[in-house]
Structures are given as structure tokens and as C-alpha cells.
Motif scaffolding. Structure first.
Motif, PDB file in Angstrom:
ATOM      1  N   LYS A 166      47.223   3.454  25.834  1.00  0.00           N
ATOM      2  CA  LYS A 166      48.699   2.765  26.086  1.00  0.00           C
ATOM      3  C   LYS A 166      49.098   1.513  27.240  1.00  0.00           C
ATOM      4  O   LYS A 166      49.310   1.222  26.540  1.00  0.00           O
ATOM      5  N   ASN A 167      47.206   1.456  27.684  1.00  0.00           N
ATOM      6  CA  ASN A 167      47.085  -0.108  28.643  1.00  0.00           C
ATOM      7  C   ASN A 167      46.727  -1.246  27.752  1.00  0.00           C
ATOM      8  O   ASN A 167      46.220  -2.436  27.659  1.00  0.00           O
ATOM      9  N   GLN A 168      46.605  -1.177  26.471  1.00  0.00           N
ATOM     10  CA  GLN A 168      46.299  -1.978  25.798  1.00  0.00           C
ATOM     11  C   GLN A 168      47.284  -1.919  24.429  1.00  0.00           C
ATOM     12  O   GLN A 168      47.655  -2.986  23.174  1.00  0.00           O
ATOM     13  N   GLY A 169      48.648  -1.616  24.686  1.00  0.00           N
ATOM     14  CA  GLY A 169      49.957  -2.336  23.885  1.00  0.00           C
ATOM     15  C   GLY A 169      50.167  -0.599  22.663  1.00  0.00           C
ATOM     16  O   GLY A 169      50.792  -0.687  21.581  1.00  0.00           O
ATOM     17  N   ALA A 170      49.768   0.427  22.812  1.00  0.00           N
ATOM     18  CA  ALA A 170      49.783   1.657  22.582  1.00  0.00           C
ATOM     19  C   ALA A 170      51.739   2.013  21.529  1.00  0.00           C
ATOM     20  O   ALA A 170      52.246   2.132  21.058  1.00  0.00           O
ATOM     21  N   LYS A 171      52.326   0.909  23.109  1.00  0.00           N
ATOM     22  CA  LYS A 171      53.820   1.474  23.122  1.00  0.00           C
ATOM     23  C   LYS A 171      54.799   0.252  22.101  1.00  0.00           C
ATOM     24  O   LYS A 171      54.905   0.678  20.979  1.00  0.00           O
ATOM     25  N   SER A 172      53.601  -0.502  22.290  1.00  0.00           N
ATOM     26  CA  SER A 172      54.377  -2.048  21.254  1.00  0.00           C
ATOM     27  C   SER A 172      53.878  -1.954  19.814  1.00  0.00           C
ATOM     28  O   SER A 172      54.303  -2.199  18.439  1.00  0.00           O
ATOM     29  N   THR A 173      52.716  -1.084  19.598  1.00  0.00           N
ATOM     30  CA  THR A 173      52.375  -1.317  18.124  1.00  0.00           C
ATOM     31  C   THR A 173      52.963  -0.094  18.211  1.00  0.00           C
ATOM     32  O   THR A 173      53.457  -0.132  16.235  1.00  0.00           O
ATOM     33  N   LYS A 174      53.567   1.146  18.095  1.00  0.00           N
ATOM     34  CA  LYS A 174      54.417   2.306  17.856  1.00  0.00           C
ATOM     35  C   LYS A 174      54.991   1.489  17.043  1.00  0.00           C
ATOM     36  O   LYS A 174      56.087   2.009  16.461  1.00  0.00           O
ATOM     37  N   GLU A 175      56.341   0.511  18.310  1.00  0.00           N
ATOM     38  CA  GLU A 175      57.371   0.125  17.516  1.00  0.00           C
ATOM     39  C   GLU A 175      57.655  -0.841  16.942  1.00  0.00           C
ATOM     40  O   GLU A 175      58.400  -1.122  15.920  1.00  0.00           O
ATOM     41  N   HIS A 176      56.230  -1.720  17.024  1.00  0.00           N
ATOM     42  CA  HIS A 176      55.940  -2.350  15.241  1.00  0.00           C
ATOM     43  C   HIS A 176      55.296  -1.510  13.693  1.00  0.00           C
ATOM     44  O   HIS A 176      56.008  -2.063  13.466  1.00  0.00           O
TER      45      HIS A 176
END
Length: 210
Positions: A166-176
């Protein structure tokens, strides 16, 4: 600091062994300096495998092909070959990791193909499963290249699986990934997200017809 996605032939070797158990199988892995999670099985990779094995039929009679991108010393690919019975290809850019992966495949009696490849540079064919614990410290561009270019190597019904903190960009990766894939977060645990993605074939065909 020596990163696990680089090569340094002068890095001192301190070989060690790690024991890993899953689904009634016990594995022994050689590890060393200069590879990812050299002292223990990292939580993200274990969660990725546990989740995958929950969703897949173990030793299905229909043999499937899997690609482990950034395989390190071979935990993910070897475990999939032995537990799921998949035909597994493993690739990495780290020569020491590849050498260890070869030793570990022999040690655990796993029939896998191991390739020196910068992401998909030396990869051919299509795979039913592409799986990765991507090298976050290599930068977002490398991580996104692994995830985006997987589409070219997935079979029609193939799936991309990955683990991101999560703190390494999980949400933005999912959006990508949502831009190009039908994507879902399969599980979340202790700040780690397991993401599964499938190509949007109907959308692709629509664009071709236009």
C-alpha cells in the motif's frame, strides 16, 4: 547499497539456505547477497503464492504455462511448478539470482526454464499466468513496463498477478492497470495488495473493427 536488480560480480558471496513450506510441500532455497529478500521469504511473495493457490486447481490435468518475471532465486516460479504443476518459465536480469534459481530448481527437482532477460526482452510465446513481485526500487517506469507489457505475452484468457505494498503505490498501480485490464484486488493483508488483471478482449476487438 547493492540493489537486487543490478549485477556486481565483485559482491562478496555468503551463501545461505531458506526453508519454505506450502500446501504440504517443503522447499529448500539457496540465497545470497545481492538478491531480493536474501535472509527469509518475504511476506508479499508468500501472500501472493498463498492467494494464487487458493484460487487455482492444484495439479490440474490441463497443464498451463506460467511466467515468473523478476524471479530472484526462484521462490515463486519453483513453487508454482511443484504445487500447481504448471510449465514454468522464470526470468531475471540479475546473474547471481539466475544462478541461484538454477541451483534451486535442481535442488527441489523442479522442471523450469530459466532465462536471462531484461523484463520481456528475451521472452517468446504466450502464458496463461504471468506473475511478479516487481522490483519497486527499480522505479515506477520499470514496474509499469512489467505490468503493461504483460498483455503482449498473455494467452486469450491469461491472467497477470502481482503484489504491491500500500505504501509503495498499490492503489495508484491498480488505477493504472484499470486503464488496460479488467482488474481486481483479490486480497489485502498487512498493507500488501494482491492484484489480478485480465486483458479486455472485447474492447480490443471493438477497436480493431473500427
Amino acid at each position: 547499497m547493492e540493489h537486487y536488480f543490478t549485477n556486481n560480480p565483485n559482491l562478496k558471496s555468503e551463501l545461505r539456505t531458506i526453508i519454505y513450506k506450502n500446501r504440504g510441500h517443503e522447499f529448500t532455497f539457496y540465497s545470497d547477497n545481492g538478491v531480493f529478500s536474501k535472509d527469509k521469504i518475504d511476506y508479499g511473495s508468500n501472500l501472493l503464492l498463498d492467494t494464487l493457490f487458493t484460487f487455482k486447481k492444484i495439479n490440474d490435468t490441463d497443464t498451463k504455462k506460467a511466467l515468473d518475471v523478476g524471479c530472484g532465486y526462484g521462490l515463486i516460479g519453483i513453487s508454482i511448478a511443484k504445487i500447481l504443476g504448471y510449465e514454468v518459465t522464470m526470468c531475471d536480469v540479475n546473474n547471481r539470482a539466475l544462478h541461484l534459481a538454477q541451483k534451486n530448481a535442481q535442488l527441489n527437482k523442479a522442471s523450469v526454464q530459466i532465462i536471462n532477460s531484461d523484463v520481456y526482452e528475451n521472452i517468446d510465446g504466450k502464458f496463461d499466468l504471468i506473475i511478479t513481485n516487481p522490483p519497486i526500487r527499480a522505479g515506477k517506469s520499470v514496474v509499469y513496463k512489467i505490468l503493461d507489457d504483460a498483455q503482449k505475452y498473455l494467452s486469450d484468457d491469461g491472467e497477470l498477478w502481482c503484489v504491491i505494498r500500500k505504501n509503495q503505490g498499490a492503489k495508484s498501480t491498480k488505477e493504472h492497470l484499470d486503464i488496460s485490464y479488467d482488474c481486481e484486488i483479490v486480497t489485502k493483508n498487512k498493507g500488501f495488495y494482491i492484484i489480478k488483471a485480465k486483458k479486455r478482449w472485447q474492447e480490443t476487438l471493438h477497436h480493431i473493427e473500427l
